[in-house]
Write a protein that holds these residues in place. Structure first.
Motif, short mmCIF file in Angstrom:
data_model
loop_
_atom_site.label_atom_id
_atom_site.label_comp_id
_atom_site.label_asym_id
_atom_site.label_seq_id
_atom_site.Cartn_x
_atom_site.Cartn_y
_atom_site.Cartn_z
N GLY A 77 0.81 -1.23 0.00
CA GLY A 77 0.00 0.00 0.00
C GLY A 77 0.82 1.26 0.00
O GLY A 77 0.48 2.22 0.70
N ILE B 296 2.05 11.21 -1.94
CA ILE B 296 1.11 12.33 -2.11
C ILE B 296 1.87 13.61 -1.81
O ILE B 296 2.51 13.74 -0.76
CB ILE B 296 -0.09 12.17 -1.17
CG1 ILE B 296 -0.83 10.87 -1.49
CG2 ILE B 296 -1.03 13.36 -1.28
CD1 ILE B 296 -1.93 10.53 -0.51
N THR C 116 2.00 4.76 -1.06
CA THR C 116 1.43 5.93 -1.75
C THR C 116 2.40 7.09 -1.59
O THR C 116 3.15 7.18 -0.62
CB THR C 116 0.07 6.33 -1.16
OG1 THR C 116 0.23 6.68 0.20
CG2 THR C 116 -0.94 5.21 -1.26
N ASN D 162 4.42 9.92 -8.52
CA ASN D 162 3.42 10.96 -8.42
C ASN D 162 4.12 12.29 -8.67
O ASN D 162 5.36 12.37 -8.69
CB ASN D 162 2.77 10.98 -7.04
CG ASN D 162 1.38 11.56 -7.09
OD1 ASN D 162 1.00 12.17 -8.08
ND2 ASN D 162 0.62 11.40 -6.01
N TRP E 92 2.92 4.10 3.70
CA TRP E 92 2.79 2.67 3.40
C TRP E 92 2.13 1.97 4.58
O TRP E 92 2.01 2.52 5.67
CB TRP E 92 4.15 2.06 3.09
CG TRP E 92 5.14 2.18 4.23
CD1 TRP E 92 5.35 1.31 5.22
CD2 TRP E 92 6.03 3.28 4.48
NE1 TRP E 92 6.31 1.75 6.09
CE2 TRP E 92 6.75 2.97 5.64
CE3 TRP E 92 6.31 4.49 3.80
CZ2 TRP E 92 7.71 3.82 6.17
CZ3 TRP E 92 7.27 5.31 4.33
CH2 TRP E 92 7.96 5.00 5.49
N VAL F 111 6.73 3.68 -7.04
CA VAL F 111 5.42 4.34 -7.07
C VAL F 111 5.68 5.80 -7.39
O VAL F 111 6.52 6.45 -6.74
CB VAL F 111 4.67 4.19 -5.73
CG1 VAL F 111 3.40 5.02 -5.74
CG2 VAL F 111 4.37 2.72 -5.45
N ASN G 92 5.14 6.58 7.36
CA ASN G 92 5.17 7.65 6.36
C ASN G 92 6.40 8.51 6.61
O ASN G 92 6.96 8.54 7.71
CB ASN G 92 3.89 8.50 6.41
CG ASN G 92 3.69 9.17 7.75
OD1 ASN G 92 4.39 10.13 8.08
ND2 ASN G 92 2.75 8.65 8.55
#
Length: 1489
Positions: free
Chosen positions: A426, A430, A428, A505, A440, A503, A473
């Motif tokens: 999981g 952002i 991410t 972004n 995560w 990952v 995080n």
């Protein structure tokens, strides 16, 4: 006696006159007519009297004719007549009549009708009896005296027969606090002529019904009730009594609290009197234990040796007197035993398999297990549980409790175990404009640390390492806005790492600069903004959003067109960067101009004005309204919503001209209307007041209106003669009619002629007064009259005054009224009146007219005191009068006198004479009341020497005659200062009298009254007591081993508060007040005597009542039993303080049977014909010679259980070794069955009949199994059977690799030596051994699927594995060998077994083999089809040697080649040497040695 008769009548007539005077029945006739003179001497009544009558001439000479008669006097009446009766008879007594009596006759009357008579009684008779009378009836008697032809009868003397008693009292119903008694009506009586008097613990009550409920009683207590019939003259019958108990109250608050093997039963004490408690313990509706004869102080009891996890119920029984009361059953369960310790059977990364032993001493059908883990609690019946879906590497806790009846839980057993761990998930990333947060989910399991790497264009630009395992995080800062970044998260655990895939972004772009308005029109707005900071212009655009949508543009300005005037418009601009990520928006908000409103109106009242308008065209932000006076703004209202179309102004000045403007606002722009004007209404004038009035005019005035300038208004006045505008604040209505109502209305007239609301008034003229007023009264009332007043009158009122204070008034009288009355006045008081005329609000009153009320008469005249020569009269003052306002006028035998006091003494009177007195009240103005009068006598003297002597129900009173003249005597009998009976009109010769039917044991007092005329003189009281009645028969209320509680009915017809009891026994005498007595400290089973007398007033004692009773014997000792299947032998030992006269009562019953009894004098007894395995309650009671029983000793016991029948067993061939038992049901009852393995090796219990499966056994093993029937008592004899368990798949030892040795390998076969340790017969004897062969391990988990594959199929490559051969171990050739020696099997021996050929192997090849073990083998077409078998895994490869023939050929070929090469070498050497001999070489070659 001397009679002188002077008359000219016949002699016969004179004789008749003498007969009338003297009561003579017969006279002798004489016809002589002359003047007669007769003499008769005084004679006694009833006797013969001689009378001589001679003729006397007018000159006085006596004529020779003389007549003599013999006459009887009238007999005297008897005196002292009494009539004394019982229920059906009455005795009439009298004192002899004075004088000569011929005979007596007695007549008996009922309801004025003669019902019986007795005549011709001799003159010596003074009493006579009547029988067969009706009980409870009033009879009257007359006694007739007869003397000669004449009779004289007494006045009637009446008395009543006593009523019959009611029938025996019966108890109709009983509760814990009441007893409902009933009794038959008394025989032979009319129910309308009697009632019942009921006496209980709370007093006596007279009722008409034949039942009575004693209420509010104490539970379990004894109560006494006595009932008598109350007849005529309140005569009472003999009493019927009863003695009964209320029911024992049940205890409350019963609780049963247990642990695993014990239970404590507690309760709150029962209300009221309790003898003892008993507690019964039930299981499955069968009583299994009990505790009896608990003292009344006991509130708890304990039961032990109970079965864990079983539901028990209890009943608590209260015993009081003959009654018991049991509670409803209260149930609770014992707690179950805990399971055995938890063990881990197996573990994986996401599950743990736990197991535990079953709890001891419990039936498995009566409990489950509650398993609690990380995911909650679950109830299961099996003794294992798998925790699934676990997180790897995490610790887990498991708790197991046994859940028994009612979900009761045992203590918990617990364990604690772990799993393994893996990588994060999981991930991410952002970001915002210059930062990015990577998050995560924690990796499953244990983690050492995390690291995060940041990439741009595949180059790592930043990293963060050594993050703790709690981190989920991390943030990166100082990034470039609008750029694409990628991240990787690395998990580190020890030396190992695991990284996620990347990952990606982007960061968000920066926003543009603030939006500015460049220009505006009514339908457009031109916006512009600066470029965003810190960004490459080639990497972004702008997204512009307005009212008509969104547009992406690259330039930094935008024009909104075609807009609505006066409307607000919004513009939003964002920067659009990588991945179309948008920045935060910058926005602006601007308006166009708006139009003005229309249709403005202003409407007001006195102090307020409402402004209204129509909405302006287009969008409006708000409205504002301005209010002007004399061109100056005085008020305003702003920020009104765009929906507002009106607004109000308050607190304005009345009668003033105002103007308004309405302003429209839209955004920053405004637009105002032209002014619109209107005036407020003026205030009304103040309230109209009447300044003055005459009979033909009214002068009105009013205050000026408030808050107004007088120069800006006038008044409009309206009356009966029209309307007028004036400026002054008053007005006179003239030429009016007197006494009439008139109306006036005034309004204020202001600016623009606006008028205020009107104020009005309504007024009258005055009226004339009345004339001719009069006031006429009596004692408490007065009538006022007058003539009508001249003119118009609304109403009259009359006021009544006393001492110048108004005390009454009558108002609102109609104009036709000319008189009115006042009542409830004070007698003898001066009152004045005024008459008031009312016309409208005006009145006119007359001058006062006065008069007085008549006084009340004095109260009735009473004699305050009397002597033989004076009478002191007194009278109450007249009611309702002031004593200072009146006197009395007293008139007697000696004239009239005016006095002020309310008493008067007539003196110097003649004793015993009557005197008259008259008194009137003299009030105001000398008005006199009506007269009150009286008539009285003087007193006689009193008697002396009074005595009163009695027995239980009668008393005789005697005295000496009073001095002086006496009319009669009367004797009064008193009890507690109340007269209970009397004997009056006794002759002045009487000196004694008797009273009967008195109450026993009561103190009576007597007074003897002398009567002369209407006056009496009584003696002081002389007192004495009647003797008390004896108590009722003594009864035994309760008995114990050392005491007897006696009780006896209260003595009949006596008040319990007036007597005690004297109780005499072996230990002396005692005076008590209660009707019971407890003899204590006695010897058990012994007789005792008790004597009781009633001790009444003045310590008078009744006759004694006695009784003779035994104490209760002690209970037997050491009660025990010996049980068999169908009988119980009961044994006991002598009770303490044993008596030879004792016998014993043996009682027994079960829950579904009635109690059976048998007497015995021995110390044991056998009860036969019982049901096996059934519980019985057995008691033994000691009994004395008179039948007094001791407390029963109870024991609960069960007969032995009956044995099962036809026990058989079966051992099936199953995976789990077990034996199935079955049998036929035993005789009688059972609570289950006990199955024992090998004399107690294991014990199992079952409640079901009639089979059981025994598990946890070993295969192929002989077991001795026994079944015992269980019951509440002893188990049955065991039924035993020897049984074998079945067989199952063989067991493969873990060290199977070490138990097979390869021997004698040849090029096409090899020999296997199988040690006996592989042939484990724990699951059954190994009957066959097979060998599977392969060259390639197929990786199958179950090799037994290949047992049907043959050598031929393997050679044809139809299978990878084949069965080479099978050895039958049951053949004699094999079994004859030593069981300790190994088993040899040759592979590739080319022998055949069934369809299997043990074919030769290939030389120099590798082979693997597996051993197949059989406990049972089946064939189908000579091929093994399975049954019970197991296979090892494949053993290590066996390498076969080369074929020897091939080796020999290889050696020969090798030797041939070697010889050829040797020959060539020799030839080469020779050739070389020859060549060397021709040319000497530069390099010397030495010979080789």
């Amino acid at each position: 006696m001397k009679l002188a008769l002077l008359s000219s009548v016949p002699l016969r007539t004179l004789l008749l006159v003498f007969s009338a005077v003297l009561g003579i029945a017969q006279v002798a006739e004489a016809d002589t007519t002359t003047t007669t003179d007769g003499n008769a001497t005084d004679s006694n009544s009833g006797t013969t009297t001689s009378i001589s009558i001679s003729n006397v001439t007018s000159e006085g000479s006596t004529v020779e004719q003389t007549t003599s008669v013999s006459l009887f006097t009238s007999p005297a009446a008897v005196s002292g007549v009494t009539a004394i009766g019982n229920t059906t008879a009455m005795t009439v007594s009298w004192k002899k009549a004075v004088g000569l009596v011929g005979s007596y006759a007695v007549l008996l009357f009922r309801d004025n009708l003669m019902v019986k008579n007795v005549t011709d009684l001799s003159n010596f008779t003074t009493n006579v009896g009547f029988t067969d009378l009706i009980p409870g009836v009033l009879y009257c008697v007359e006694v007739i005296t007869t003397s000669g032809p004449f009779t004289n009868r007494t006045s009637r003397v009446c008395n009543a027969t006593f009523p019959n008693p009611p029938g025996p009292i019966m108890v109709d119903s009983q509760t814990v606090n009441s007893i409902n008694f009933t009794w038959p009506f008394p025989e032979g009586m009319d129910h309308n002529q009697y009632n019942f008097s009921v006496s209980g613990h709370n007093g006596s009550f007279v009722i008409s019904k034949n039942w009575y409920v004693l209420q509010n009683l104490e539970s379990g207590s004894p109560y006494h009730l006595s009932v008598v019939t109350v007849g005529v003259w309140h005569y009472e019958s003999t009493a019927v009594t009863t003695f009964n108990y209320t029911k024992a109250a049940a205890v409350s608050g019963v609780t049963a609290i247990g642990n695993t093997t014990a239970m404590t039963v507690s309760w709150k004490k029962a209300v009221g009197l309790v003898g003892s408690y008993a507690v019964l313990l039930f299981r499955d509706n069968l009583m299994v234990k009990n505790v009896t004869d608990l003292s009344n102080f006991t509130t708890n009891v304990g039961f032990t040796d109970l079965i864990p996890g079983v539901l028990y119920c209890v009943e608590v029984i209260t015993t009081s007197g003959p009654f018991t009361n049991r509670t409803s059953r209260v149930c609770n369960a014992t707690f179950p035993n805990p399971p055995g310790p938890i063990m881990v059977d197996s573990q994986t990364v996401n599950s743990i398999n736990f197991t535990w032993p079953f709890p001891e001493g419990m039936d498995h059908n009566q409990y489950n297990f509650s398993v609690s883990g990380h995911n909650g609690s679950f109830v299961i019946s099996k003794n294992w549980y798998v925790l699934q879906n676990l997180e790897s590497g995490s610790p887990y806790h498991l708790s197991v409790v046994t859940v028994g009846v009612w979900h009761y839980e045992s203590t918990a057993v617990t364990t604690f175990k772990y799993t393994k761990a893996a990588a994060v998930s999981g991930v991410t990333a952002i970001g915002n404009t210059t930062a990015m947060t990577v998050s995560w989910k924690k990796a499953v399991g244990l983690v050492g640390s995390y690291a995060v790497l940041l990439f741009r264009d595949n180059l790592m630009v930043k990293n963060i390492t050594d993050l703790s395992n709690f981190t989920t995080n991390v943030g990166f800062t100082d990034l470039i806005p609008g750029v694409l970044y990628c991240v990787e998260v690395i998990t580190t655990s020890g030396p190992f790492t695991n990284r996620t895939s990347r990952v990606c972004n982007a960061t968000f772009p920066n926003p543009p600069g603030p939006i500015m308005v460049d220009s505006q029109t009514v339908n457009s707005i031109n916006f512009t903004w600066p470029f965003p900071e810190g960004m490459d212009h080639n990497q972004y655009n702008f997204s512009v959003s307005g009212h008509n949508g969104s547009f992406v543009i690259s330039k930094n300005w935008y024009v909104l067109q075609n807009l609505e005037s006066g409307s607000p418009y919004h513009l939003s601009v964002v920067t659009v960067g990588v991945w179309h990520y948008e920045s935060t928006a910058v926005t602006t908000f601007n308006y166009t101009k708006a139009a003005a409103v229309s249709g403005v109106t202003a409407i007001g009242n006195t102090t307020a004005m409402t402004v209204s308008w129509k909405k302006a065209v287009g969008l409006v932000g708000s409205y504002a309204v301005l209010l002007f006076r004399d061109n100056l703004m005085v008020k305003n209202v702003t920020d009104l919503s765009n929906f507002t179309t009106n607004v109000g102004f308050t607190d304005l000045i009345p009668g003033v001209l105002y103007c308004v403007e309405v302003i429209t606002t839209s955004g920053p722009f405004t637009n105002r209307t032209s002014r619109v004007c209107n005036a407020t209404f003026p205030n009304p004038p103040g309230p109209i007041m009447v300044d003055s009035q005459t009979v033909n005019s009214i002068n009105f005035t009013w205050p000026f209106p408030e808050g107004m300038d007088h120069n800006q208004y006038n008044f409009s006045v309206s009356g009966h003669n029209g309307s007028f505008v004036i400026s002054k604040n008053w007005y006179v209505l003239q030429n009016l009619e007197s006494g009439s109502p008139y109306h006036l209305s005034v309004v204020t007239v202001g600016v623009w002629h606006y008028e205020s609301t009107a104020v009005t008034t309504f007024n009258y003229t005055k009226a004339a007064a009345v004339s001719g007023v009069t006031a006429i009264g009596n004692t408490t009332a007065m009538t006022v009259s007058w003539k009508k007043a001249v003119g118009l009158v609304g109403s009259y009122a009359v006021l009544l005054f006393r001492d110048n204070l108004m005390v009454k008034n009558v108002t609102d009288l109609s104009n036709f009224t000319t008189n009115v009355g006042f009542t409830d006045l004070i007698p003898g008081v001066l009152y004045c009146v005024e008459v008031i005329t009312t016309s409208g609000p005006f009145t006119n009153r007359t001058s006062r007219v006065c008069n007085a009320t008549f006084p009340n008469p004095p109260g009735p005249i009473m004699v305050d005191s009397q002597t033989v020569n004076s009478i002191n009269f007194t009278w109450p003052f007249p009611e309702g009068m002031d004593h200072n306002q009146y006197n009395f006028s007293v008139s007697g035998h000696n004239g009239s006198f005016v006095i002020s006091k309310n008493w008067y003494v007539l003196q110097n009177l003649e004793s015993g004479s009557p005197y008259h007195l008259s008194v009137v009240t003299v009030g105001v103005w000398h008005y006199e009341s009506t007269a009150v009068t009286t008539f009285n006598y003087t007193k006689p003297a009193a008697v002396s020497g009074v005595t009163a002597i009695g027995n239980t129900t009668a008393m005789t009173v005697s005295w000496k005659e009073a001095v002086g003249l006496v009319g009669s005597y009367a004797v009064l009998l008193f009890r507690d200062n109340l007269m209970v009976t009397n004997d009056t009109d006794l002759s002045n010769f009487t000196t004694n009298v008797g009273f009967t039917d008195l109450i026993p044991g009561v103190l009576y007092c007597v007074e003897v009254i002398t009567t002369s005329g209407p006056f009496t003189n009584r003696t002081s009281r002389v007192c004495n007591a009647t003797f008390p009645n004896p108590p009722g028969p003594i009864m035994v209320d309760s008995q114990t081993v050392n005491s007897i509680n006696f009780t006896w009915p209260f003595p009949e017809g006596m008040d319990h508060n007036q007597y005690n009891f004297s109780v005499s026994s072996h230990n002396g005498s005692f005076v008590i007040s209660k009707n019971w007595y407890v003899l204590q400290n006695l010897e058990s089973g012994s007789p005792y005597n008790l004597s009781v007398v009633t001790v009444g007033v003045w310590h008078y004692e009744s006759t004694a009542v006695t009784t003779f009773n035994y104490t209760r014997p002690l209970s037997v000792n050491n009660l025990r039993t010996s049980t068999e299947e169908e009988s119980i032998t009961v044994m006991w030992e002598k009770p303490d303080q044993y008596k030879e006269s004792y016998c014993y009562i043996l009682s027994w019953h079960s829950s579904d049977e009635s109690i059976r009894n048998t007497p015995t004098r021995g110390f044991y007894s056998k009860i036969n014909d019982l049901v096996p395995g059934k519980p019985y309650n057995i008691s033994v009671t000691t009994k004395t010679a008179d039948g007094t029983e001791g407390a029963p000793i109870w024991i609960s016991v069960c007969t032995n259980a009956g044995a099962v029948k036809d026990l058989i067993c079966d051992g099936p061939d199953t995976t789990i070794a077990q034996v199935i038992l079955s049998w036929k049901k035993n005789n009688g009852q059972n609570s289950g069955f006990k199955v024992t393995v090998n004399n107690g090796e294991t014990v199992n219990y079952t409640r079901s009949c009639c089979n059981y499966t025994v598990s946890n056994l070993r295969h192929n093993t002989s077991y001795n199994l026994s079944v015992e029937t269980q019951s509440c008592g002893l188990p049955s004899r065991p039924e035993t059977h020897s049984c074998w368990t079945g067989i199952t798949n063989p067991s493969i030892p873990e060290n199977y690799q070490d138990l097979v040795v390869v021997r004698n390998k040849e090029y096409n076969k090899f020999n296997l030596q199988i040690k006996r340790g592989l042939l484990d017969s724990i699951n059954g004897p190994i009957t066959h051994v097979g060998v599977l062969v392969t060259q390639t391990d197929p990786g199958a988990s179950d090799l037994t699927t290949y047992v049907s594959k043959t050598y031929q199929e393997w050679k044809e490559q139809a299978t990878q594995v084949y069965m080479a051969t099978v050895k039958n171990l049951t053949e004699t050739t094999v079994t004859s060998r030593s069981e300790e020696g190994p088993l040899d099997i040759e592979i590739g021996s080319e022998n055949k077994w069934g369809a299997y050929f043990n074919g030769p192997l290939e030389a120099n090849e590798k082979y693997q083999y597996a051993i197949v073990l059989f406990t049972r083998l089946t064939l189908d077409n000579q091929l093994v089809t399975g049954k019970l078998l197991a296979a090892t895994k494949f053993y290590n490869f066996v390498q076969l040697p080369q074929n020897p023939v091939v080796i020999s050929i290889a050696i020969g070929v090798t030797l041939g080649i070697f010889c050829v090469l040797l020959i060539i070498l020799i030839g080469f050497i020779i050739y070389w040497k020859r060549l060397s001999n021709k040319d000497s070489p530069d390099i010397q070659i030495h010979s080789l040695r």
